[in-house]
Design an enzyme around this catalytic site. Structure first.
Site, mmCIF file in Angstrom:
data_model
loop_
_atom_site.group_PDB
_atom_site.id
_atom_site.type_symbol
_atom_site.label_atom_id
_atom_site.label_comp_id
_atom_site.label_asym_id
_atom_site.label_seq_id
_atom_site.Cartn_x
_atom_site.Cartn_y
_atom_site.Cartn_z
ATOM 1 N N HIS A 6 1.148 -1.519 -0.071
ATOM 2 C CA HIS A 6 -0.535 0.130 -0.175
ATOM 3 C C HIS A 6 1.113 1.205 -0.165
ATOM 4 O O HIS A 6 0.543 1.966 -1.275
ATOM 5 C CB HIS A 6 -1.327 -0.064 1.068
ATOM 6 N N GLU A 7 1.315 1.141 0.960
ATOM 7 C CA GLU A 7 2.615 2.298 1.121
ATOM 8 C C GLU A 7 3.216 2.656 -0.016
ATOM 9 O O GLU A 7 3.466 4.078 -0.460
ATOM 10 C CB GLU A 7 3.510 2.637 2.425
#
Length: 216
Positions: A6-7
């Site tokens: 995600h990051e």
């Protein structure tokens, strides 16, 4: 691993935008800020579910996915309703107090759950204290649009391959050079229509069927 994916999606989005656009266009709107991050998560889940044979492992992947979808397609839209009501209350001259906020948020969640979940009013209603996103006006609803667009994009890449991947890369590079909805249209996603949201729920439906097959 899902959180890391995600990051890294955020990092990829910033990297390609800043590497392509002049400084004035090298940022991107909150409306598309959660697309690349959720796209990465969707692709990781697809790979794990494609390759994993162990039922317990597949259940773990599905559990993470359901948690993500619950947060983005239920919790965040509920918070968006809550946020809008707060602005409307202030505009009418009303006051915001902690007891009122707790009571109203608990009511909205209870309505969303449709009587199927036992509500701890004080605990659930105090959730507004934990969401710093509410301090960015009208941010939370964009998590729902973001995950819908991301899963529609991921499905396109998985089904169409290189052409869809190229369109997605063009989206990552667009930055603020175009309006956010137009940036998504570059990738083949039209968020002015209900289709991407419906496709996001279709992905969720498929995972529910996978869960039923595993535990049935």
């Amino acid at each position: 691993m899902s959180t890391l994916a995600h990051e890294l999606g955020h990092s990829m989005h910033s990297y390609f935008t800043r590497g392509t656009q002049p400084a004035i266009y090298a940022r991107y709107s909150l409306f598309i800020a959660e697309v690349a991050s959720n796209f990465n998560q969707a692709m990781v889940r697809a790979m794990l579910l494609r390759e994993a044979q162990d039922p317990a492992y597949r259940l773990a992947v599905l559990e993470e996915a359901f948690s993500n979808f619950h947060r983005y397609l239920f919790v965040m839209p509920t918070l968006a309703r809550f946020e809008l009501e707060l602005y409307e209350r202030i505009e009418r001259g009303g006051a915001l107090t902690a007891p009122f906020l707790i009571e109203r948020l608990a009511e909205l969640f209870a309505e969303g759950y449709g009587g199927e979940v036992e509500i701890d009013k004080e605990r659930l209603g105090s959730g507004w204290m934990n969401f710093s996103h509410l301090y960015s006006p009208f941010y939370v609803y964009q998590y729902a649009t973001g995950i819908a667009a991301a899963n529609a994009l991921a499905r396109d890449v998985l089904e169409q391959g290189e052409p869809a991947a190229r369109r997605y890369m063009d989206f990552l590079k667009a930055g603020d050079s175009v309006y956010p909805t137009d940036a998504l249209k570059v990738a083949g996603i039209d968020m002015t229509r209900p289709e991407p949201v419906e496709r996001g729920f279709e992905v969720l439906r498929g995972m529910v069927e996978e869960l039923e097959a595993l535990v049935g």
